[in-house]
Design a protein around this motif. Structure first.
Motif: not given
Length: 90
Positions: A58-80
């Motif tokens: 019910x949970x997965x970790x996703x790499x963020x260090x290779x995302x374009x600047x700001x992308x890791x904070x700009x969007x989130x996923x809400x499975x609910x």
């Protein structure tokens, strides 16, 4: 079209219904970000105890260090929320 990649060694011993929703949301997020995403942990690895949702698929970790600047904070996923991708506000 962007894809979801899986780091070598990541295991999916079980995938709960919510886990499938997370995977679908990650595909949507990758397309929205125009960037491939990499799952770095599934049911494998050390997590925060026996009740950790990783163990139930019910949970997965996703790499963020290779995302374009700001992308890791700009969007989130809400499975609910029916696989919605939404902006994060801080």
């Amino acid at each position: 079209m962007n894809v979801i990649r899986v780091k070598d060694g990541v295991q999916f011993g079980v995938i709960a219904p919510g886990g499938f929703e997370i995977l679908a949301a990650l595909v949507m997020a990758a397309d929205h970000l125009n960037h491939d995403l990499t799952i770095t942990s599934g049911t494998d690895g050390e997590h925060s105890g026996v009740d950790d949702p990783h163990h139930r698929g019910e949970a997965y970790d996703v790499r963020t260090h290779d995302l374009p600047d700001g992308a890791a904070r700009a969007f989130a996923v809400d499975p609910t929320s029916s696989v919605d991708v939404f902006p994060v506000t801080e």
